[in-house]
Scaffold this motif. Sequence first.
Motif, PDB file in Angstrom:
ATOM      1  N   GLU A  57     111.554  72.225  57.442  1.00  0.00           N
ATOM      2  CA  GLU A  57     109.993  73.187  58.259  1.00  0.00           C
ATOM      3  C   GLU A  57     110.342  72.724  59.817  1.00  0.00           C
ATOM      4  O   GLU A  57     109.801  72.566  60.136  1.00  0.00           O
ATOM      5  N   PRO A  58     110.251  74.317  60.091  1.00  0.00           N
ATOM      6  CA  PRO A  58     110.611  74.080  61.867  1.00  0.00           C
ATOM      7  C   PRO A  58     109.624  73.709  62.858  1.00  0.00           C
ATOM      8  O   PRO A  58     109.216  73.376  63.756  1.00  0.00           O
ATOM      9  N   GLU A  59     108.403  74.168  61.796  1.00  0.00           N
ATOM     10  CA  GLU A  59     106.975  73.746  62.870  1.00  0.00           C
ATOM     11  C   GLU A  59     105.832  72.792  61.211  1.00  0.00           C
ATOM     12  O   GLU A  59     105.659  73.148  60.737  1.00  0.00           O
ATOM     13  N   VAL A  60     104.784  72.402  62.485  1.00  0.00           N
ATOM     14  CA  VAL A  60     103.705  71.459  61.205  1.00  0.00           C
ATOM     15  C   VAL A  60     102.892  72.929  61.440  1.00  0.00           C
ATOM     16  O   VAL A  60     102.415  73.072  61.953  1.00  0.00           O
ATOM     17  N   THR A  61     102.387  73.000  60.276  1.00  0.00           N
ATOM     18  CA  THR A  61     101.114  74.463  60.311  1.00  0.00           C
ATOM     19  C   THR A  61     100.635  73.789  59.092  1.00  0.00           C
ATOM     20  O   THR A  61      99.961  72.342  58.532  1.00  0.00           O
ATOM     21  N   PRO A  62      99.407  74.158  59.113  1.00  0.00           N
ATOM     22  CA  PRO A  62      97.427  73.223  58.552  1.00  0.00           C
ATOM     23  C   PRO A  62      98.522  73.856  56.677  1.00  0.00           C
ATOM     24  O   PRO A  62      98.293  72.925  55.594  1.00  0.00           O
ATOM     25  N   GLY A  63      99.126  74.956  56.067  1.00  0.00           N
ATOM     26  CA  GLY A  63      99.773  75.047  54.887  1.00  0.00           C
ATOM     27  C   GLY A  63     100.588  74.066  54.564  1.00  0.00           C
ATOM     28  O   GLY A  63     100.527  73.695  53.346  1.00  0.00           O
ATOM     29  N   LEU A  64     101.752  73.386  55.544  1.00  0.00           N
ATOM     30  CA  LEU A  64     102.471  72.334  55.245  1.00  0.00           C
ATOM     31  C   LEU A  64     102.076  71.175  54.814  1.00  0.00           C
ATOM     32  O   LEU A  64     101.742  70.137  54.058  1.00  0.00           O
ATOM     33  N   VAL A  65     100.505  70.586  56.123  1.00  0.00           N
ATOM     34  CA  VAL A  65      99.288  69.124  55.915  1.00  0.00           C
ATOM     35  C   VAL A  65      98.999  69.678  54.776  1.00  0.00           C
ATOM     36  O   VAL A  65      98.931  68.139  53.831  1.00  0.00           O
ATOM     37  N   LEU A  66      98.645  70.628  54.271  1.00  0.00           N
ATOM     38  CA  LEU A  66      97.370  70.328  53.056  1.00  0.00           C
ATOM     39  C   LEU A  66      98.580  70.472  51.488  1.00  0.00           C
ATOM     40  O   LEU A  66      98.373  69.654  50.493  1.00  0.00           O
ATOM     41  N   THR A  67     100.335  70.699  52.323  1.00  0.00           N
ATOM     42  CA  THR A  67     100.764  70.914  51.038  1.00  0.00           C
ATOM     43  C   THR A  67     101.289  69.146  50.818  1.00  0.00           C
ATOM     44  O   THR A  67     101.431  68.465  49.531  1.00  0.00           O
TER      45      THR A  67
END
Length: 400
Positions: A57-67
Amino acid sequence: MAESGKRRFGLDSKESWWEDPLPNARDQGPGGPRWPVMAVVILLPFLIPVTRSLMHEPEVTPGLVLTAVVVYAYAACYALFPFFFRRERRVKLVFGIVMNALGLASLVAASGSAFVLLYGTAVLVFLLPAAWSVILDLATVAVGAVILLADGRFQDGYGDLITVCSITLAMFFMANLVRAVRRLELANEEIATLAVANERERLARDLHDLLGHSLTTITVKAGLARRVLESAGDIPRAVEEIREVENLTRSALSDVRATVSANREVSLSVELVGARAALRAAEIDADLPHAVDNVRPEFQNAFGYVLREAVTNVLRHSGAKRVRVRLGDNWLEIEDDGTATDVVAGNGLRGLSERLAAVGGTVQTSVRPRGGLLVRAEIPLPEPSPATPAVRAEPAGGLA
């Protein structure tokens, strides 16, 4: 007792569906403490693609952290579930619900295959009672199907759902087989313990009946020899009594060896002879049968024990001057005119009750109106087998 044993070991099929699957507190679940290492290996086909996808993933997002949190929490639950085997059922249920909820969340967040649900559904069949695992697993698969429908992936993923159901079902039967084997192991351990306890009780009962009678008779005869020597100086009679004491001692020693090896058989006729000698030595008038032919052969062993114990009690405690014994085909009565006014249930009477109960009989002890005891042992006669109807023979050539 049989029903309580079924409930105790979970052998009652209706109740075992809702009982904890592993009744043995020593169980730590599949693999025990080595399971986390094995779990990591099993989780690799799931974790490697998800981790690779997250890292690209290009950037760390809240959705990425939650996943990532959902996926790795789900994997941690799978690795640590054996440590919940000793927990209360309520804790197990909460853990199972949370784990399958994380599995469904992983299916949504990682947009992966429905195979991800297999980790949670397989865990539940081992962790929870059978009924609860079926309920929660069916609910998980149903919600997973709804998620696939909502994402438009049902056409491609329904085959994976069917595979998850098939493997979970196979694991369900495997888990129940493991539970059944462990319950049978516990039952076998209990049977072995009961067998040892029963053997100890048998040995204690036999030794009590044997040594109590033999030592009492030896004491009476030795006392008679002493009195003969003290009063009359009749050495031949005293020698005869001492010789009988010697024979009784040898016989008792032989009986002890046979009892320990479980090869001893009591004979009613032999017990009558021994009772006659013991009562004569104690100067008690004995009215005894001269034969035991009227007693059914299969009952003579049990009645021999009853006669032995009753005569021993007369010699020890009764203070009787007369003893009367009567025999029937399935009963035995011993009556004395002693001073007893109450029935005291000691080890001897309890042992006799157990012996007679083993062959379906009973022992009743009552006080006579003018003092003394009446002991009656009775064994019900077997019911006669129904007569076979006669078959009328037809004359040769058939009916005219």
